[in-house]
Design a protein around this motif. Sequence first.
Motif, PDB file in Angstrom:
ATOM      1  N   PHE A 111      -3.849 -26.935  48.694  1.00 23.34           N
ATOM      2  CA  PHE A 111      -5.026 -26.930  49.557  1.00 23.34           C
ATOM      3  C   PHE A 111      -5.846 -25.698  49.203  1.00 23.34           C
ATOM      4  O   PHE A 111      -5.313 -24.592  49.118  1.00 23.34           O
ATOM      5  N   ILE A 112      -7.150 -25.898  49.008  1.00 27.83           N
ATOM      6  CA  ILE A 112      -8.036 -24.830  48.554  1.00 27.83           C
ATOM      7  C   ILE A 112      -9.127 -24.602  49.590  1.00 27.83           C
ATOM      8  O   ILE A 112      -9.794 -25.558  50.027  1.00 27.83           O
ATOM      9  N   ARG A 113      -9.314 -23.339  49.997  1.00 26.52           N
ATOM     10  CA  ARG A 113     -10.380 -23.053  50.960  1.00 26.52           C
ATOM     11  C   ARG A 113     -11.728 -23.263  50.292  1.00 26.52           C
ATOM     12  O   ARG A 113     -11.997 -22.730  49.214  1.00 26.52           O
ATOM     13  N   ALA A 114     -12.563 -24.052  50.962  1.00 20.99           N
ATOM     14  CA  ALA A 114     -13.890 -24.352  50.427  1.00 20.99           C
ATOM     15  C   ALA A 114     -14.973 -23.566  51.139  1.00 20.99           C
ATOM     16  O   ALA A 114     -15.824 -22.934  50.495  1.00 20.99           O
ATOM     17  N   THR A 115     -14.949 -23.588  52.477  1.00 21.64           N
ATOM     18  CA  THR A 115     -16.043 -23.014  53.252  1.00 21.64           C
ATOM     19  C   THR A 115     -15.528 -22.274  54.481  1.00 21.64           C
ATOM     20  O   THR A 115     -14.427 -22.535  54.964  1.00 21.64           O
ATOM     21  N   VAL A 116     -16.389 -21.381  54.970  1.00 26.66           N
ATOM     22  CA  VAL A 116     -16.090 -20.583  56.166  1.00 26.66           C
ATOM     23  C   VAL A 116     -17.309 -20.620  57.070  1.00 26.66           C
ATOM     24  O   VAL A 116     -18.414 -20.235  56.664  1.00 26.66           O
ATOM     25  N   GLY A 117     -17.115 -21.082  58.308  1.00 25.77           N
ATOM     26  CA  GLY A 117     -18.231 -21.111  59.247  1.00 25.77           C
ATOM     27  C   GLY A 117     -19.374 -21.973  58.738  1.00 25.77           C
ATOM     28  O   GLY A 117     -19.167 -22.973  58.042  1.00 25.77           O
ATOM     29  N   CYS A 118     -20.604 -21.571  59.078  1.00 26.17           N
ATOM     30  CA  CYS A 118     -21.766 -22.380  58.701  1.00 26.17           C
ATOM     31  C   CYS A 118     -22.547 -21.794  57.531  1.00 26.17           C
ATOM     32  O   CYS A 118     -23.589 -22.326  57.160  1.00 26.17           O
ATOM     33  N   ASP A 119     -22.022 -20.691  56.922  1.00 23.28           N
ATOM     34  CA  ASP A 119     -22.874 -20.030  55.920  1.00 23.28           C
ATOM     35  C   ASP A 119     -22.132 -19.440  54.723  1.00 23.28           C
ATOM     36  O   ASP A 119     -22.756 -18.785  53.890  1.00 23.28           O
ATOM     37  N   ARG A 120     -20.831 -19.673  54.588  1.00 23.73           N
ATOM     38  CA  ARG A 120     -20.150 -19.015  53.478  1.00 23.73           C
ATOM     39  C   ARG A 120     -19.244 -19.960  52.707  1.00 23.73           C
ATOM     40  O   ARG A 120     -18.393 -20.643  53.277  1.00 23.73           O
ATOM     41  N   LYS A 136      -3.357 -30.769  36.934  1.00 22.13           N
ATOM     42  CA  LYS A 136      -2.822 -32.056  37.390  1.00 22.13           C
ATOM     43  C   LYS A 136      -2.064 -31.937  38.708  1.00 22.13           C
ATOM     44  O   LYS A 136      -1.027 -32.576  38.915  1.00 22.13           O
ATOM     45  N   MET A 137      -2.606 -31.100  39.609  1.00 21.98           N
ATOM     46  CA  MET A 137      -2.052 -30.999  40.945  1.00 21.98           C
ATOM     47  C   MET A 137      -2.885 -31.835  41.901  1.00 21.98           C
ATOM     48  O   MET A 137      -4.110 -31.939  41.746  1.00 21.98           O
ATOM     49  N   ILE A 138      -2.243 -32.440  42.873  1.00 23.82           N
ATOM     50  CA  ILE A 138      -2.985 -33.121  43.933  1.00 23.82           C
ATOM     51  C   ILE A 138      -3.676 -32.039  44.753  1.00 23.82           C
ATOM     52  O   ILE A 138      -3.044 -31.095  45.201  1.00 23.82           O
ATOM     53  N   ARG A 139      -4.976 -32.162  44.932  1.00 26.92           N
ATOM     54  CA  ARG A 139      -5.729 -31.084  45.561  1.00 26.92           C
ATOM     55  C   ARG A 139      -6.386 -31.548  46.856  1.00 26.92           C
ATOM     56  O   ARG A 139      -6.700 -32.726  47.045  1.00 26.92           O
ATOM     57  N   GLY A 140      -6.603 -30.588  47.739  1.00 32.74           N
ATOM     58  CA  GLY A 140      -7.299 -30.840  48.988  1.00 32.74           C
ATOM     59  C   GLY A 140      -8.142 -29.632  49.336  1.00 32.74           C
ATOM     60  O   GLY A 140      -7.837 -28.511  48.912  1.00 32.74           O
ATOM     61  N   ALA A 141      -9.212 -29.840  50.083  1.00 32.98           N
ATOM     62  CA  ALA A 141     -10.109 -28.747  50.466  1.00 32.98           C
ATOM     63  C   ALA A 141     -10.058 -28.548  51.975  1.00 32.98           C
ATOM     64  O   ALA A 141      -9.953 -29.514  52.737  1.00 32.98           O
ATOM     65  N   TYR A 142     -10.148 -27.261  52.384  1.00 30.72           N
ATOM     66  CA  TYR A 142     -10.156 -27.001  53.819  1.00 30.72           C
ATOM     67  C   TYR A 142     -11.317 -26.098  54.219  1.00 30.72           C
ATOM     68  O   TYR A 142     -11.822 -25.318  53.422  1.00 30.72           O
ATOM     69  N   HIS A 143     -11.698 -26.256  55.484  1.00 29.56           N
ATOM     70  CA  HIS A 143     -12.789 -25.477  56.066  1.00 29.56           C
ATOM     71  C   HIS A 143     -12.236 -24.562  57.139  1.00 29.56           C
ATOM     72  O   HIS A 143     -11.536 -25.016  58.055  1.00 29.56           O
TER      73      HIS A 143
END
Length: 280
Positions: A111-120, A136-143
């Motif tokens: 799981f990879i951090r994509a965004t923080v709040g409304c502006d970062r 070749k890893m299964i990936r996911g994004a989190y806010h």
Amino acid sequence: MGSKTTRTNYGRKTKRKSSLFAKISSSFKIGFLILIIGMIGYHYRSGLAHYLGFKSEFATKTDVFSEARNLKVLEKNDGKVVGIDVSEYQGKIRWSYVDTLEQKYPLNYVFIRATVGCDRVDRQFKKNWLGAQKNKMIRGAYHYYRPNENSLDQAELFIKTVTLKKGDLPPVLDIEKLPKNQSIERLKIGLRRWLNAIEKHYGVRPIIYTGEKYYDDFLKEEFSDYLFWIANYNFYREEIQDEWLFWQFTEKAVVPGIDTKVDVNIYNGDLEQLRFITVE
């Protein structure tokens, strides 16, 4: 004189008894402490032997007790899928080296951090997103959700930043903080708005990440229609709970290709089941 002598002898006897009691009490405490340490050492014996005998090169980077516990958890959850989560705090990751934990447990997802709040946007998101795919890893994004900012603005930033493809994990809402300028009820309304906006855009129901106490106190009942990724690092917790989809069991793991300590997670199923919940 006689009475004074008697009192003096009595006082000496009392002091001797008190001193003897103190010695016995102190010995008991030390013995009890040694027993507890021995029991802990026996419980984590395989992990301690592993780290003390075979991982001396990591001595300056790891807490031996924490790492021994990590190995115990992995042993008890054998057969379940192991992965990590990262953000800019892990620096520049050498993704081609990110393969296994303890040279035994494959790291199948991240799981990879994509965004923080409304502006970062996370400074390393693009590199991590592409690096995980190449590895070749299964990936996911989190806010990372900020309770005191507009929920729909936060959802819009995530949507602009993250493009999901077939085989990616569902989006994740990371909620850890309580609001300062609004009620808990208003916070829950905001969370619902974010979740609904994300589900509408991606066509898949998001996952919610939070700590176990936050989950129990604020989310378990009203958000029971969602699946949860729970953080709990307590040493006595060694197996994933049935109702948890993912369990973040440590924030102190050493992973090849990453120069800082890393969060490690267990998925409540095997690799085939993990692929089943990915985006189609």
